[in-house]
Design a protein around this motif. Structure first.
Motif, PDB file in Angstrom:
ATOM      1  N   LEU A 367      -1.098  -5.333  13.799  1.00 42.88           N
ATOM      2  CA  LEU A 367      -2.632  -5.132  14.227  1.00 42.88           C
ATOM      3  C   LEU A 367      -2.936  -3.613  14.332  1.00 42.88           C
ATOM      4  CD1 LEU A 367      -5.389  -6.211  15.296  1.00 42.88           C
ATOM      5  CD2 LEU A 367      -4.232  -6.376  17.645  1.00 42.88           C
ATOM      6  N   LEU A 368      -3.705  -3.299  13.515  1.00 39.19           N
ATOM      7  CA  LEU A 368      -4.198  -1.784  13.474  1.00 39.19           C
ATOM      8  C   LEU A 368      -5.472  -1.352  14.479  1.00 39.19           C
ATOM      9  CD1 LEU A 368      -3.716  -1.057   9.676  1.00 39.19           C
ATOM     10  CD2 LEU A 368      -1.768  -0.418  11.643  1.00 39.19           C
ATOM     11  N   THR A 369      -5.199  -0.668  15.340  1.00 33.12           N
ATOM     12  CA  THR A 369      -6.467  -0.390  16.324  1.00 33.12           C
ATOM     13  C   THR A 369      -6.913   1.000  15.900  1.00 33.12           C
ATOM     14  OG1 THR A 369      -4.950  -0.122  18.199  1.00 33.12           O
ATOM     15  CG2 THR A 369      -5.616  -2.354  17.838  1.00 33.12           C
ATOM     16  N   GLY A 370      -8.178   1.421  16.163  1.00 38.64           N
ATOM     17  CA  GLY A 370      -8.506   2.662  16.060  1.00 38.64           C
ATOM     18  C   GLY A 370      -9.925   2.904  15.750  1.00 38.64           C
ATOM     19  N   GLU A 371     -10.664   3.872  15.742  1.00 32.25           N
ATOM     20  CA  GLU A 371     -11.916   3.962  15.623  1.00 32.25           C
ATOM     21  C   GLU A 371     -12.484   3.804  14.248  1.00 32.25           C
ATOM     22  OE1 GLU A 371     -13.504   7.699  17.700  1.00 32.25           O
ATOM     23  OE2 GLU A 371     -12.497   7.270  19.452  1.00 32.25           O
ATOM     24  N   SER A 372     -13.623   3.638  13.752  1.00 30.00           N
ATOM     25  CA  SER A 372     -14.008   3.627  12.367  1.00 30.00           C
ATOM     26  C   SER A 372     -13.756   5.012  11.715  1.00 30.00           C
ATOM     27  CB  SER A 372     -15.249   3.238  12.185  1.00 30.00           C
ATOM     28  OG  SER A 372     -15.700   1.959  12.647  1.00 30.00           O
ATOM     29  N   GLY A 373     -13.100   4.981  10.293  1.00 35.13           N
ATOM     30  CA  GLY A 373     -13.025   6.140   9.721  1.00 35.13           C
ATOM     31  C   GLY A 373     -11.645   6.979  10.148  1.00 35.13           C
ATOM     32  N   THR A 374     -10.731   6.287  10.921  1.00 34.04           N
ATOM     33  CA  THR A 374      -9.419   6.910  11.455  1.00 34.04           C
ATOM     34  C   THR A 374      -8.253   6.866  10.207  1.00 34.04           C
ATOM     35  OG1 THR A 374      -8.881   4.915  12.653  1.00 34.04           O
ATOM     36  CG2 THR A 374      -9.620   6.819  13.635  1.00 34.04           C
ATOM     37  N   GLY A 375      -8.507   5.797   9.329  1.00 33.61           N
ATOM     38  CA  GLY A 375      -7.702   5.499   8.230  1.00 33.61           C
ATOM     39  C   GLY A 375      -6.676   4.461   8.415  1.00 33.61           C
ATOM     40  N   LYS A 376      -7.347   3.393   8.948  1.00 37.28           N
ATOM     41  CA  LYS A 376      -6.656   2.109   9.221  1.00 37.28           C
ATOM     42  C   LYS A 376      -6.489   1.258   8.174  1.00 37.28           C
ATOM     43  CE  LYS A 376      -9.697   0.469  12.035  1.00 37.28           C
ATOM     44  NZ  LYS A 376     -10.553   1.280  12.051  1.00 37.28           N
ATOM     45  N   GLU A 377      -7.145   1.344   6.951  1.00 34.77           N
ATOM     46  CA  GLU A 377      -6.706   0.946   5.769  1.00 34.77           C
ATOM     47  C   GLU A 377      -5.797   1.300   4.852  1.00 34.77           C
ATOM     48  OE1 GLU A 377      -8.465  -1.243   1.577  1.00 34.77           O
ATOM     49  OE2 GLU A 377      -9.883  -0.472   3.127  1.00 34.77           O
ATOM     50  N   LEU A 378      -5.889   2.800   5.006  1.00 36.44           N
ATOM     51  CA  LEU A 378      -4.613   3.709   4.525  1.00 36.44           C
ATOM     52  C   LEU A 378      -3.358   3.537   4.999  1.00 36.44           C
ATOM     53  CD1 LEU A 378      -5.044   7.491   3.719  1.00 36.44           C
ATOM     54  CD2 LEU A 378      -2.990   6.492   4.776  1.00 36.44           C
ATOM     55  N   PHE A 379      -3.027   3.215   6.240  1.00 34.12           N
ATOM     56  CA  PHE A 379      -1.967   2.916   6.821  1.00 34.12           C
ATOM     57  C   PHE A 379      -1.537   1.273   6.464  1.00 34.12           C
ATOM     58  CE2 PHE A 379      -2.310   6.142   9.902  1.00 34.12           C
ATOM     59  CZ  PHE A 379      -0.991   6.215  10.298  1.00 34.12           C
ATOM     60  N   ALA A 380      -2.599   0.384   6.224  1.00 33.78           N
ATOM     61  CA  ALA A 380      -2.352  -0.984   5.702  1.00 33.78           C
ATOM     62  C   ALA A 380      -1.642  -0.972   4.315  1.00 33.78           C
ATOM     63  CB  ALA A 380      -3.507  -1.764   5.934  1.00 33.78           C
ATOM     64  N   GLN A 381      -2.389  -0.169   3.457  1.00 33.98           N
ATOM     65  CA  GLN A 381      -1.765  -0.006   1.900  1.00 33.98           C
ATOM     66  C   GLN A 381      -0.364   0.522   2.137  1.00 33.98           C
ATOM     67  OE1 GLN A 381      -4.295   1.592  -0.870  1.00 33.98           O
ATOM     68  NE2 GLN A 381      -6.173   0.561  -0.055  1.00 33.98           N
ATOM     69  N   ALA A 382      -0.046   1.670   2.930  1.00 36.00           N
ATOM     70  CA  ALA A 382       1.000   2.125   3.121  1.00 36.00           C
ATOM     71  C   ALA A 382       2.335   1.171   3.509  1.00 36.00           C
ATOM     72  CB  ALA A 382       1.029   3.470   3.884  1.00 36.00           C
ATOM     73  N   ILE A 383       1.817   0.429   4.543  1.00 35.07           N
ATOM     74  CA  ILE A 383       2.897  -0.426   4.896  1.00 35.07           C
ATOM     75  C   ILE A 383       3.150  -1.631   3.774  1.00 35.07           C
ATOM     76  CG2 ILE A 383       3.177  -2.456   6.331  1.00 35.07           C
ATOM     77  CD1 ILE A 383       1.441  -1.047   8.519  1.00 35.07           C
ATOM     78  N   HIS A 384       2.150  -1.916   3.063  1.00 33.36           N
ATOM     79  CA  HIS A 384       2.299  -2.771   1.958  1.00 33.36           C
ATOM     80  C   HIS A 384       3.427  -2.265   0.739  1.00 33.36           C
ATOM     81  CE1 HIS A 384       1.594  -5.853  -1.367  1.00 33.36           C
ATOM     82  NE2 HIS A 384       1.248  -4.793  -2.075  1.00 33.36           N
ATOM     83  N   ASN A 385       3.063  -1.076   0.327  1.00 29.76           N
ATOM     84  CA  ASN A 385       3.676  -0.498  -0.657  1.00 29.76           C
ATOM     85  C   ASN A 385       5.179   0.131  -0.162  1.00 29.76           C
ATOM     86  OD1 ASN A 385       1.998  -0.362  -2.642  1.00 29.76           O
ATOM     87  ND2 ASN A 385       0.976   1.384  -1.964  1.00 29.76           N
ATOM     88  N   ALA A 386       5.552  -0.075   1.036  1.00 29.39           N
ATOM     89  CA  ALA A 386       6.985   0.318   1.535  1.00 29.39           C
ATOM     90  C   ALA A 386       7.500  -1.113   1.878  1.00 29.39           C
ATOM     91  CB  ALA A 386       6.827   0.940   2.922  1.00 29.39           C
ATOM     92  N   SER A 387       6.991  -2.062   1.690  1.00 35.55           N
ATOM     93  CA  SER A 387       7.441  -3.513   1.956  1.00 35.55           C
ATOM     94  C   SER A 387       7.995  -4.155   0.809  1.00 35.55           C
ATOM     95  CB  SER A 387       6.334  -4.586   2.556  1.00 35.55           C
ATOM     96  OG  SER A 387       5.567  -4.950   1.474  1.00 35.55           O
ATOM     97  N   PRO A 388       8.714  -5.287   0.788  1.00 37.96           N
ATOM     98  CA  PRO A 388       9.359  -5.794  -0.118  1.00 37.96           C
ATOM     99  C   PRO A 388       8.282  -6.747  -1.031  1.00 37.96           C
ATOM    100  CG  PRO A 388      10.586  -6.620   1.750  1.00 37.96           C
ATOM    101  CD  PRO A 388       9.566  -5.432   2.162  1.00 37.96           C
ATOM    102  N   ARG A 389       7.113  -6.800  -0.554  1.00 34.24           N
ATOM    103  CA  ARG A 389       5.809  -7.388  -1.354  1.00 34.24           C
ATOM    104  C   ARG A 389       5.239  -6.397  -2.261  1.00 34.24           C
ATOM    105  NH1 ARG A 389       4.151 -12.165   1.239  1.00 34.24           N
ATOM    106  NH2 ARG A 389       5.607 -12.794   2.945  1.00 34.24           N
ATOM    107  N   GLN A 390       5.784  -5.028  -2.533  1.00 35.02           N
ATOM    108  CA  GLN A 390       5.006  -4.052  -2.832  1.00 35.02           C
ATOM    109  C   GLN A 390       4.661  -4.265  -4.340  1.00 35.02           C
ATOM    110  OE1 GLN A 390       7.508  -0.719  -4.096  1.00 35.02           O
ATOM    111  NE2 GLN A 390       9.115  -1.836  -3.316  1.00 35.02           N
ATOM    112  N   GLN A 391       5.351  -5.294  -5.182  1.00 32.49           N
ATOM    113  CA  GLN A 391       4.910  -5.700  -6.485  1.00 32.49           C
ATOM    114  C   GLN A 391       3.996  -6.709  -6.668  1.00 32.49           C
ATOM    115  OE1 GLN A 391       6.174  -3.865  -9.070  1.00 32.49           O
ATOM    116  NE2 GLN A 391       7.157  -2.783  -7.725  1.00 32.49           N
ATOM    117  N   GLU A 392       3.505  -7.128  -5.204  1.00 33.09           N
ATOM    118  CA  GLU A 392       2.290  -8.375  -5.407  1.00 33.09           C
ATOM    119  C   GLU A 392       0.963  -7.856  -4.908  1.00 33.09           C
ATOM    120  OE1 GLU A 392       3.315 -11.310  -6.373  1.00 33.09           O
ATOM    121  OE2 GLU A 392       5.489 -10.863  -6.572  1.00 33.09           O
TER     122      GLU A 392
END
Length: 651
Positions: A367-392
């Motif tokens: 669960l990512l919390t923070g004001e609008s525009g802080t980059g929550k989706e950027l963190f979400a993508q980074a978590i995905h790309n560093a995970s074993p699911r990165q090819q999916e």
């Protein structure tokens, strides 16, 4: 009285009135052919001999082929084995046709050669061993050799052979070429028969047999090409007859239904289609259908059903999972940001990155919390790309940007005819598209309560039920949710399910606003300028110290997104190589805010709550009433802030 040569003329195969000897005429013809042989040996050209035979005798004589020396010659054993293997298909097809032809010539001999005159197969009387080379340069004049040279239907009488031993057999021969689909000669079929069983009709049967071999070869080639096409199709194909017996299925179909035995029963029994019989179902295109061949695990597919010429049916199908993978590639649903691309050296940013890296190694919900525009989706993508699911797939859905009545269909999909205006054939939801990957639910706090209930079921059971569907679908999806609001307050107000909140809040990451990380502003500004100027192919301008001071002093209500947009504006309006105060918005230039961070909303809330609790001398019940929240919510906040309530009560 006419001579024998006038009464018994030797006609060529192409002559429509040619005849062959029978009965008492056989001896007369043989006698005449021996006369012709002796005349040829004296250097004469007997007029009653066929020209093609005389020409063949001449070639045999010029090569020095001894007519009295008769021995079959074969290629070396390894070479013969390669020839037989190369012609295995021809032999397989010709064998049965040769046996049928032999039924009309029970004492005859039928042999098959390749285009080089090497005997591939024979049946009937044992005359020509497999491997025997029957070419003219090896054996002299013979029926097979004539056919190879002239490439047409021919016959050779016993007395027309070059070798004496072939003449002594007193057998007549007819040979016809076997051709492939392009008309190329690939072999010769030769029938050897006694004079009593050899006549003009015999040539017709040999011709028909050779043509039948060619047609069977063409049919086999066509079937092989069709099977190759079926095997290369990117979808499963199953063909069944009118009784449901499977006649053909390709590689893809065998992969979908692994272990399927086509002979084990009719198609409905084997595949167990849910919702109708494949034999009575109306013909269709792109219809969704589930199969349960093992009776346990459903296999959802998109099928098309078409009629077969014999009253059967042709079923083509693709797994929904494969279709979703193709859809994801077409849509380009992937994550592009990594942790290395997150700019920031502020302690709170580094702490968030460290925590996010740790969470990427697991499948736990974040669960990512923070004001609008802080980059929550950027963190979400980074978590995905560093995970074993990165090819999916990485699928993002803004829950707050969808109408309330479309949230469930977007998340969970729907079946054909689920509601008015639904797409024909149904549609997968974001959970199905993200199967195997990550689903990012932005603004989760805006999700309607009814959708929250369905989402909770997915998180608990890992199953999705499309709108209008009866059976659930198993999915393997990692959830990353984000919100700018206080979900605990939403829970207390009844706008968000408490059980869903605890399901989502497994790993909580707070993304700090830009005003609390002012030391990162220069680095972010320069990064945005360089990236933008690279796209515009411009020289990157510098930011003056005065302009940078104003940027750091601004409170940035829109956070990093606002900063990026402002940088784009400044670069486009800047006419020199330096961005000064004059390139900034007026409200930013004339702001007198100090170069310190303003209190955040969370900090203001904390100060207000602590002030109320202090005024009530630590009485949480009275404090909660004054704050307008429950005592439990107040207790949770104080625990989160690590406030010592006992110390407040002691003053």
């Amino acid at each position: 009285m006419r001579s024998l040569s006038e009464r018994l003329p030797f006609k060529d195969e192409s002559d429509p009135i040619f005849s062959l000897p029978g009965g008492a005429e056989v001896a007369e013809w043989d006698n005449l052919l021996w006369q012709g042989w002796h005349s040829f040996q004296r250097g004469e050209q007997p007029g009653w001999m066929r020209r093609s035979i005389l020409q063949s005798w001449q070639r045999s004589q010029q090569r020095g082929t001894d007519p009295s020396d008769f021995t079959y010659i074969s290629p070396p054993a390894d070479e013969l084995a390669a020839i037989l293997e190369h012609n295995a298909g021809l032999i397989l097809v010709a064998r049965s046709i040769m046996e049928n032809l032999l039924a009309y010539n029970p004492d005859g001999h039928i042999n098959l050669t390749d285009a080089q005159g090497v005997t591939l197969h024979y049946c009937g009387a044992d005359m020509t061993p497999v491997g025997s080379i029957l070419r003219e340069e090896v054996l002299g004049t013979n029926c097979t050799a004539r056919c190879l040279i002239e490439q047409r239907l021919v016959y050779v009488l016993s007395g027309e052979n070059w070798k004496f031993d072939l003449r002594k057999r007193h057998r007549q021969c007819a040979a016809a070429p076997v051709r492939d689909a392009s008309g190329q000669l690939i072999g010769v079929l030769t029938l050897t028969a006694t004079p009593d069983n050899f006549n003009a009709h015999t040539l017709g049967t040999v011709q028909a047999a050779a043509e039948a071999v060619g047609q069977q070869l063409m049919l086999r080639r066509l079937l092989a090409e069709q099977q190759s096409i079926l095997e290369t199709l990117n979808e499963g194909v199953i063909v069944c007859d009118r009784h449901g017996r499977i006649k053909t299925l390709n590689r893809y179909a065998r992969q979908i239904f692994s272990g399927l035995d086509p002979d084990a029963g009719p198609i409905d029994v084997l595949l167990q289609p849910q919702g109708g019989s494949l034999l009575t179902m109306p013909f269709c295109n792109d219809r969704e259908l589930q199969f349960m061949p093992d009776g346990v695990q459903p296999i959802p597919c998109l099928i098309s059903l078409m009629p077969a010429p014999d009253g059967g049916r042709v079923l083509s199908l693709r797994e929904n999972q494969r279709i979703r993978a193709i859809t994801r590639r077409v849509m380009g649903v992937s994550a592009s940001y990594t942790f290395e691309m997150i700019r920031g050296h502020a302690p709170r940013v580094q702490q968030a990155i460290q925590k996010a890296r740790a969470s990427s190694r697991t499948d736990s919900t974040v669960l990512l919390t923070g004001e609008s525009g802080t980059g929550k989706e950027l963190f979400a993508q980074a978590i995905h790309n560093a995970s074993p699911r990165q090819q999916e797939a990485f699928i993002a859905l803004n829950c707050g940007a969808l109408p309330r009545d479309l949230v469930q269909s977007e998340l969970f999909g729907y079946v054909d005819g689920a509601f008015t205006g639904s797409r024909r054939g149904g549609s997968p939801g974001k959970f199905e598209l993200a199967d195997g990957g990550t689903l990012f639910l932005d603004e989760i706090g805006e999700m309607p309560l009814e959708a929250q209930t369905s989402l909770l079921r997915v998180l608990q059971e890992s199953e999705v039920v499309r709108i209008g569907a009866a059976n659930p679908l198993k999915v393997n999806v990692r959830i990353i949710a984000a919100t700018h609001c206080n979900l605990l307050d939403a829970v207390e107000k009844g706008a968000f399910r408490r059980d869903l909140y605890y399901r989502l809040n497994v790993v909580s990451l707070a993304i700090p606003p830009l005003r609390e990380r002012q030391e990162d502003i220069p680095g972010l500004v320069n990064t945005f300028i360089l990236a933008l100027c690279a796209r515009l192919k411009r020289i990157a301008p510098q930011v003056s110290p005065e302009a940078m001071h104003c940027l750091q002093a601004w409170h940035w209500p829109g956070n990093v997104r606002e900063l990026e947009n402002l940088v784009e504006r400044m670069v486009n309006l800047c006419e020199g190589l330096e961005i000064g105060r004059q390139d900034l918005p007026d409200e930013m230039v004339h702001s007198h805010q100090p170069l310190i961070a303003l209190p955040s909303l969370q900090e203001n809330e904390r100060q207000h709550v602590l002030q109320v609790v202090a005024e009530q001398k630590g009485n949480l019940r009275q404090s909660a009433q004054l704050l307008g929240i429950s005592r439990t919510a107040l207790y949770n906040k104080l625990n989160q802030w690590q406030v010592d309530v006992a110390a407040i009560r002691r003053g």
